[in-house]
Every structure is written in C-alpha cells, then in structure tokens.
Scaffold this motif. Structure first.
Motif, PDB file in Angstrom:
ATOM      1  N   ALA A 459      36.390 -28.799  -1.196  1.00 28.51           N
ATOM      2  CA  ALA A 459      36.328 -27.991  -2.428  1.00 28.51           C
ATOM      3  C   ALA A 459      34.925 -27.439  -2.657  1.00 28.51           C
ATOM      4  O   ALA A 459      34.763 -26.392  -3.288  1.00 28.51           O
ATOM      5  CB  ALA A 459      36.765 -28.830  -3.629  1.00 28.51           C
ATOM      6  N   THR A 460      33.906 -28.136  -2.131  1.00 19.62           N
ATOM      7  CA  THR A 460      32.513 -27.718  -2.365  1.00 19.62           C
ATOM      8  C   THR A 460      31.920 -26.995  -1.164  1.00 19.62           C
ATOM      9  O   THR A 460      30.705 -26.812  -1.081  1.00 19.62           O
ATOM     10  CB  THR A 460      31.630 -28.946  -2.689  1.00 19.62           C
ATOM     11  OG1 THR A 460      31.698 -29.875  -1.593  1.00 19.62           O
ATOM     12  CG2 THR A 460      32.097 -29.652  -3.945  1.00 19.62           C
ATOM     13  N   VAL A 461      32.769 -26.552  -0.230  1.00 17.64           N
ATOM     14  CA  VAL A 461      32.282 -25.984   1.030  1.00 17.64           C
ATOM     15  C   VAL A 461      31.393 -24.756   0.825  1.00 17.64           C
ATOM     16  O   VAL A 461      30.507 -24.478   1.635  1.00 17.64           O
ATOM     17  CB  VAL A 461      33.481 -25.655   1.961  1.00 17.64           C
ATOM     18  CG1 VAL A 461      34.295 -24.477   1.430  1.00 17.64           C
ATOM     19  CG2 VAL A 461      33.016 -25.377   3.383  1.00 17.64           C
ATOM     20  N   SER A 462      31.612 -24.018  -0.267  1.00 21.00           N
ATOM     21  CA  SER A 462      30.829 -22.793  -0.508  1.00 21.00           C
ATOM     22  C   SER A 462      29.607 -23.018  -1.395  1.00 21.00           C
ATOM     23  O   SER A 462      28.863 -22.072  -1.664  1.00 21.00           O
ATOM     24  CB  SER A 462      31.725 -21.719  -1.144  1.00 21.00           C
ATOM     25  OG  SER A 462      32.812 -21.409  -0.290  1.00 21.00           O
ATOM     26  N   ASN A 463      29.415 -24.246  -1.854  1.00 21.65           N
ATOM     27  CA  ASN A 463      28.262 -24.529  -2.728  1.00 21.65           C
ATOM     28  C   ASN A 463      26.945 -24.337  -1.974  1.00 21.65           C
ATOM     29  O   ASN A 463      26.787 -24.837  -0.852  1.00 21.65           O
ATOM     30  CB  ASN A 463      28.329 -25.955  -3.277  1.00 21.65           C
ATOM     31  CG  ASN A 463      29.398 -26.104  -4.343  1.00 21.65           C
ATOM     32  OD1 ASN A 463      30.195 -25.202  -4.564  1.00 21.65           O
ATOM     33  ND2 ASN A 463      29.420 -27.251  -5.007  1.00 21.65           N
ATOM     34  N   GLU A 464      26.022 -23.630  -2.600  1.00 15.11           N
ATOM     35  CA  GLU A 464      24.724 -23.372  -1.968  1.00 15.11           C
ATOM     36  C   GLU A 464      23.687 -24.430  -2.316  1.00 15.11           C
ATOM     37  O   GLU A 464      22.589 -24.441  -1.769  1.00 15.11           O
ATOM     38  CB  GLU A 464      24.211 -21.990  -2.398  1.00 15.11           C
ATOM     39  CG  GLU A 464      25.101 -20.845  -1.914  1.00 15.11           C
ATOM     40  CD  GLU A 464      24.610 -19.491  -2.371  1.00 15.11           C
ATOM     41  OE1 GLU A 464      23.597 -19.445  -3.108  1.00 15.11           O
ATOM     42  OE2 GLU A 464      25.229 -18.486  -1.993  1.00 15.11           O
ATOM     43  N   CYS A 465      24.034 -25.340  -3.232  1.00 10.68           N
ATOM     44  CA  CYS A 465      23.050 -26.318  -3.719  1.00 10.68           C
ATOM     45  C   CYS A 465      23.152 -27.666  -3.013  1.00 10.68           C
ATOM     46  O   CYS A 465      22.532 -28.651  -3.449  1.00 10.68           O
ATOM     47  CB  CYS A 465      23.235 -26.527  -5.222  1.00 10.68           C
ATOM     48  SG  CYS A 465      24.872 -27.178  -5.652  1.00 10.68           S
ATOM     49  N   MET A 466      23.921 -27.759  -1.915  1.00 14.25           N
ATOM     50  CA  MET A 466      24.152 -29.060  -1.275  1.00 14.25           C
ATOM     51  C   MET A 466      22.847 -29.670  -0.774  1.00 14.25           C
ATOM     52  O   MET A 466      22.016 -28.997  -0.167  1.00 14.25           O
ATOM     53  CB  MET A 466      25.136 -28.921  -0.114  1.00 14.25           C
ATOM     54  CG  MET A 466      26.500 -28.365  -0.512  1.00 14.25           C
ATOM     55  SD  MET A 466      27.329 -29.266  -1.848  1.00 14.25           S
ATOM     56  CE  MET A 466      27.858 -30.746  -1.001  1.00 14.25           C
ATOM     57  N   LEU A 467      22.677 -30.969  -1.035  1.00 16.67           N
ATOM     58  CA  LEU A 467      21.452 -31.675  -0.651  1.00 16.67           C
ATOM     59  C   LEU A 467      21.474 -32.058   0.826  1.00 16.67           C
ATOM     60  O   LEU A 467      22.508 -32.501   1.325  1.00 16.67           O
ATOM     61  CB  LEU A 467      21.305 -32.955  -1.486  1.00 16.67           C
ATOM     62  CG  LEU A 467      21.149 -32.780  -2.996  1.00 16.67           C
ATOM     63  CD1 LEU A 467      21.193 -34.150  -3.676  1.00 16.67           C
ATOM     64  CD2 LEU A 467      19.839 -32.070  -3.321  1.00 16.67           C
ATOM     65  N   PRO A 468      20.345 -31.931   1.534  1.00 17.08           N
ATOM     66  CA  PRO A 468      20.309 -32.347   2.937  1.00 17.08           C
ATOM     67  C   PRO A 468      20.156 -33.861   3.098  1.00 17.08           C
ATOM     68  O   PRO A 468      20.505 -34.425   4.129  1.00 17.08           O
ATOM     69  CB  PRO A 468      19.081 -31.613   3.499  1.00 17.08           C
ATOM     70  CG  PRO A 468      18.201 -31.390   2.314  1.00 17.08           C
ATOM     71  CD  PRO A 468      19.100 -31.252   1.123  1.00 17.08           C
ATOM     72  N   PHE A 469      19.599 -34.530   2.051  1.00 15.40           N
ATOM     73  CA  PHE A 469      19.382 -35.982   2.120  1.00 15.40           C
ATOM     74  C   PHE A 469      19.855 -36.639   0.831  1.00 15.40           C
ATOM     75  O   PHE A 469      19.905 -36.013  -0.229  1.00 15.40           O
ATOM     76  CB  PHE A 469      17.895 -36.304   2.321  1.00 15.40           C
ATOM     77  CG  PHE A 469      17.340 -35.823   3.626  1.00 15.40           C
ATOM     78  CD1 PHE A 469      17.409 -36.618   4.761  1.00 15.40           C
ATOM     79  CD2 PHE A 469      16.760 -34.572   3.723  1.00 15.40           C
ATOM     80  CE1 PHE A 469      16.900 -36.181   5.968  1.00 15.40           C
ATOM     81  CE2 PHE A 469      16.245 -34.117   4.926  1.00 15.40           C
ATOM     82  CZ  PHE A 469      16.322 -34.923   6.052  1.00 15.40           C
ATOM     83  N   CYS A 470      20.197 -37.931   0.936  1.00 21.21           N
ATOM     84  CA  CYS A 470      20.551 -38.707  -0.257  1.00 21.21           C
ATOM     85  C   CYS A 470      20.271 -40.180   0.015  1.00 21.21           C
ATOM     86  O   CYS A 470      19.929 -40.563   1.144  1.00 21.21           O
ATOM     87  CB  CYS A 470      22.023 -38.509  -0.624  1.00 21.21           C
ATOM     88  SG  CYS A 470      23.148 -39.401   0.470  1.00 21.21           S
ATOM     89  N   HIS A 471      20.410 -41.005  -1.002  1.00 19.98           N
ATOM     90  CA  HIS A 471      20.261 -42.457  -0.851  1.00 19.98           C
ATOM     91  C   HIS A 471      21.660 -43.082  -0.729  1.00 19.98           C
ATOM     92  O   HIS A 471      22.481 -42.941  -1.636  1.00 19.98           O
ATOM     93  CB  HIS A 471      19.554 -43.052  -2.069  1.00 19.98           C
ATOM     94  CG  HIS A 471      18.104 -42.709  -2.146  1.00 19.98           C
ATOM     95  ND1 HIS A 471      17.161 -43.323  -1.358  1.00 19.98           N
ATOM     96  CD2 HIS A 471      17.439 -41.789  -2.903  1.00 19.98           C
ATOM     97  CE1 HIS A 471      15.965 -42.817  -1.631  1.00 19.98           C
ATOM     98  NE2 HIS A 471      16.108 -41.878  -2.560  1.00 19.98           N
TER      99      HIS A 471
END
Length: 599
Positions: A459-471
């Motif tokens: 559902a979020t495949v087109s989001n441009e704000c996706m983070l490259p890293f997380c905890h």
C-alpha cells in the motif's frame, strides 16, 4: 528448519533438513522431530533503468496493436509462447498481463492471444482446455483484476462453511456414520439419512453460491466484462454451426466458473478467502461444492457421463441453475465496448477506499512509556486501505483513529527481545511537523505478521518518504535495545526492507521487474530462437517464385523480421546487463559490451 543461503547457488538445492524445536520448547529434541525434504531456489535479479526495457515493450505492444492478418503468423509475442516451456507459462502470462495493464492494452492483448487459440482449435469442446499462453493469461488476468470481485461474491458463504463444520458426504464408500453421529442430536443415523441430510446441506450452500454469482453482474470489473464480450464474439464467429451454439457461453463460463469460482471454493486460502487451509471435513464439503459449480459452469453438458454417479442427487439442482447462469452471462457481456477506452487511464488494483485487509491485532504506542510491560499492548480492530491504516476498539465501534498511508515511512519487524514478545512489527509515520511517531503491533503468529507486513508495504509502494534505516528494537530504559545507543533520535542501526513482500495477485505493477522476467525467459531460450530464425531463413531461401510461393515468402519474411527483432532486443539487454556488472565490479567495460549505462 535452518539452512545456509550460501549453499544456494544458481542451481536449485534439493536436500533433507533436520526439523528443529520451536524456541519456546526448551531443550533440543534431538532427532525425534524427523527431517523435511526441501527444494530451495534463490532468485537474484538486476533490474535495469526503464529505458533499457522499452524496445522489448515496444515489440510486445506491436504484436497486439498491429496483429497479422493470419492467426498463424509469427509475431514477437507468438515467438515468446513457442520458446517458453509449459511450466513457465504461468509466470510469463502473469508478467505479460501486468505489462499490458500498465500500457492500458490488456483487452487487445487478451483478444490477440484468444484469437490465435480459437483459430487453431478445430473442436469447440477442447477450446482453452490446454495450458496455452492464452488460457493462462486469461486465468491470471481474472486473478489480478477480479480478486476483490471474487471476495465480494464468495467470502460470506465460505466463512459460514468453515464456521459451521457440517459433516457432508454423498459417496457411499466414504460415509462414516461415527463422524455423522458426533454432530447429530438424533443418535445413530442410517447411510440413507446421512446422504439425505448431506444433500440438503449442499443444496443450501449451492443455492447461496449461485445466487451470489448470478446477482453479481454490476460488481464484476468492467475490464473483465469487456474481455468476456470480446471472447464471446470471437467464439461465435469461429463456431457458427447450430450444434455449437453453446460454445460461446462455455468459453466464458469455462474461465469464470472452472478457473475462477470453482478453484476458489476448493482452496479458499490460495485466493486469500481464508488465512488457513480447511480441515479434512470442511475440505470434503468444499470439494463437493466445487464439483457441482464446475458442472454448472459446463452448462451440464457432461452431466451423468462421469464415474461419480453418487453425485446424481445434485443433478436436478445443477440443471435448474443452468438457465440462470446463461442469463447471467448474457447480462455480463451486455457492456458498452467503449468502456475499453477507460482502461487507457492509470490502472489500479483497488479503489483507494476499498479495504485490503482487516482484523484484530495488539497495539501500543512508543511515546511516553519507558518501562514497558507486556500488558501495554491493547487489542484493536484494524482496517487497511490505500488511503489509510485505521483502528478502533471493535469492528462496530464508530470512532476510528486513522493514519494516512502517505505518512507511513517504515514497516518493519521488531526483535523479540524488545518487548520479550514474538511477532511484533513497527509502523513509523512522519507527522506534519516532521517528527517521527512509532506504533508497535503484535500479531498472533508469524504468518499473520508476514501478511500484514506485505500488505502495508504494498500500500505504501509509492511513498517518497520511506526511511532507509530503522531500529529493530525499542527505546527502553533510556537506550535502544538493539544498538544500545542512548540518543533516541539517532539514525536507525538496521536497513529497512520496504520492497520485501509476499508475491501474490495484489502485487503492484512494476513494469521494469515484469519486463526483466520476460527478458530472462527469452534469454534462457535464445538458442531455440536462433534455430527458429535459421529455419525460417532456410525456408525462405528454397522458395520457388510462383504466386503461391510469393505469398508464403511474404509470410516467411514477416516471421524472419519478428525473430530478428526479438534476437536484437535480447542482445541489447544482454549487453546492458554486462555493462552494469562491470560498473558494479569497478571495471571498465570490455569490447563489445556497449557503452556504460547511466546508474
């Protein structure tokens, strides 16, 4: 089972693997759990920039926009079918359907394949019975475009069958009085009583299924209706004889009933109608219902000719349903062909507000709590659409909290030691002011966890704000449980996996990945294509110069051109891949590999 990915090379790995106990089961169970035979294949693809696939896309599109006058003429698309192995046709057809959906040309594509198939078929009774590219493409098209429709039609009745768990059996050889006794308040039942009771139960379920199907005309996606109308017209033109008047109906019902509704009734899990496979008793009920739906889809033509004479008590119901089904098919194809033009618009699987997935989950917020107890997770009912991820206390609760999909910037698993709880995922969102907000969600099991992760990521495949890293941990006791950093705002210590999803019918369109798969198939059979080219070339060289020979020569020339263009495109993509390999290895491209593509 554990195995080392390093042992999986480009070949398929087949081996026996020892079964291991679950982490919670304490000490190792030794060899007591036995072994499982696995076949493992690791697939790795390099997806090139879109421009490199355009020549291949153009060739495929040309096959359907400028189809040859004769059905047996070779086009790049026809050559693709000829060289592909039968076992790979399902994958190829899925990718082709998605490519043409993305191009807004799926109706011409299906019509081209169906026309070829119909033209080559002499007996209407064998029409689309093989695993040709045409039949596989129609089947995959229905799954990709029509799955929400299938759910609307069948979901309620399938859930009821699973919940009621009624014992149903018509075959005298398989009736088990002891099993029937357990669900009867009347004590022992005779075989005749069991069959009579089973017949009434089956007729009740079937009536509900048929009512749902024949009443679903307006819910059927317009693209499916137009495709069926085109198919109807093609079969009607090919088989005009009076004795073949049923052929045009059977062509449609063969796909809609035999390859769509009946398989979904037989194995609901494969069509996402249920999360788990049916138990033995429910599975038998579904099998009998699927057999009856198949007979209805065949318009009763083969009724009574099979070996299963014990199905005969259902024949009156099946025969009474055939007229209703034919009327339904007439309504289904009563659609304006101009609707075909609407598919030129960007195609999406769901309406933005349609519910993709829903169900109970356990949730907690990350903010404001440092000492986290296992009881801080609260049970909530969740809904996922392409617009929002929302939840409330129960499905009936009027007040919902909604998170806009475009604000989600990470959907990741959480380490078990973060909360001492398994099957937890985190959803990170960016608020209007720019600050990150994290919600933790616990699922019942690993399957449910994977399904939710996959659905939200799609559902979020087109989001441009996706983070490259997380905890992958949680911030507890003034430090991250994963990396032990004391700064809450420090960059994540682990890469995110926003593109890792479960492959199924709801996969978003990805033209480059789809074209890459088609290219790989062509590359795999490049030698067969070359042989085909040489064969046509030799035939052309030996043609005599008569008028008949000239016509044949023109056809051969068209075939030669199609094969040559396809080989040229394959060679171009092969060179581009080699150039990217050199670029990744830090080497200068060698002679003959083409110019270095831009990254």
């Amino acid at each position: 089972v554990k195995f080392c990915l390093g042992s999986v090379q480009k070949s398929v790995l087949k081996d026996w693997f020892r079964l291991l106990p679950l982490p919670s089961s304490g000490e190792d169970a030794g060899e007591k759990l036995g072994q499982l035979r696995l076949q493992v294949r690791l697939a790795e693809d390099r997806i090139l920039p879109s421009s490199y696939y355009q020549p291949l896309i153009d060739l495929l599109v040309e096959s359907v926009l400028c189809p040859p006058e004769e059905a047996d003429d070779l086009t790049p698309l026809a050559l693709l079918e000829e060289v592909c192995l039968v076992e790979s046709r399902q994958d190829v057809s899925t990718k082709l359907v998605k490519i043409f959906l993305g191009q807004g040309l799926v109706i011409p594509f299906l019509d081209y394949l169906n026309f070829r198939e119909i033209s080559r078929t002499m007996d209407p009774n064998t029409l689309f019975r093989s695993n040709s590219l045409a039949s596989k493409s129609m089947e995959q098209f229905m799954k990709i475009v029509g799955m929400p429709y299938l759910h609307e039609v069948l979901k309620v009745i399938i859930h009821r069958i699973f919940e009621e768990k009624k014992y149903v059996e018509l075959d005298p050889c398989k009736i088990e009085p002891s099993r029937a006794k357990r669900i009867s308040f009347k004590g022992s039942l005779s075989e005749a009583q069991i069959r009579e009771g089973s017949l009434e139960v089956l007729k009740g379920y079937l009536a509900e299924i048929v009512d749902a199907i024949v009443g679903s005309t307006e819910n059927c996606p317009p693209l499916m209706r137009v495709a069926f109308k085109q198919l109807y017209k093609r079969v009607e033109l090919r088989f005009k004889e009076a004795e073949h008047q049923e052929a045009k109906y059977i062509a449609i019902s063969g796909f809609l009933f035999l390859r769509f509704f009946a398989p979904a009734i037989l194995t609901p899990k494969l069509f996402s109608l249920r999360d788990h496979h049916a138990d033995t008793q429910t599975s038998r009920t579904l099998l009998l219902l699927a057999k009856a739906v198949q007979s209805i889809g065949n318009l009763g033509l083969q009724l009574g000719h099979g070996k299963e004479q014990w199905m005969e008590p259902l024949h009156p119901f099946i025969l009474a349903s055939i007229g209703r089904v034919q009327e339904f098919l007439d309504r289904l194809i009563d659609v304006d062909m101009e609707m075909e033009g609407s598919e030129k618009q960007p195609w999406t699987l769901f309406h933005s507000s349609a519910i993709i997935k829903e169900g109970y989950l356990q949730k907690r917020k990350a903010e404001g709590v440092h000492l986290v107890s296992r009881f801080t997770f609260k049970k909530r009912y969740f809904w996922l659409s392409h617009e929002s991820f929302s939840y409330s206390k129960s499905p009936e609760w009027q007040v919902r909290t909604a998170i806009p999909i475009q604000r989600i910037c990470a959907v990741e698993r959480v380490d078990e030691n973060a909360f001492q709880q398994p099957h937890v995922m985190q959803i990170a969102t960016r608020e209007t002011g720019g600050q990150l907000f994290t919600m933790y969600i616990q699922c019942k099991n690993v399957n449910e966890l994977n399904q939710w992760l996959s659905a939200i990521r799609k559902a979020t495949v087109s989001n441009e704000c996706m983070l490259p890293f997380c905890h992958p941990g949680a911030f507890r006791g003034n430090r991250w449980t994963c990396c032990l950093q004391t700064d809450r705002a420090v960059r994540g210590c682990s890469r995110t996996h926003s593109a890792v999803t479960l492959g199924d019918w709801s996969d978003p369109l990805d033209p480059d990945a789809e074209a890459q798969m088609v290219y790989k198939q062509l590359l795999l059979h490049k030698d067969k294509l070359r042989e085909k080219y040489q064969e046509i070339s030799n035939t052309e060289a030996t043609q005599e110069q008569s008028s008949t020979a000239k016509k044949a020569s023109d056809k051969n020339q068209r075939r030669l051109t199609a094969a040559a263009h396809l080989l040229e495109v394959i060679q171009g993509l092969e060179q581009a891949h080699k150039a990217f390999e050199h670029q990744e290895d830090g080497e200068k491209p060698g002679t003959g590999t083409g110019t270095l593509p831009p990254s």
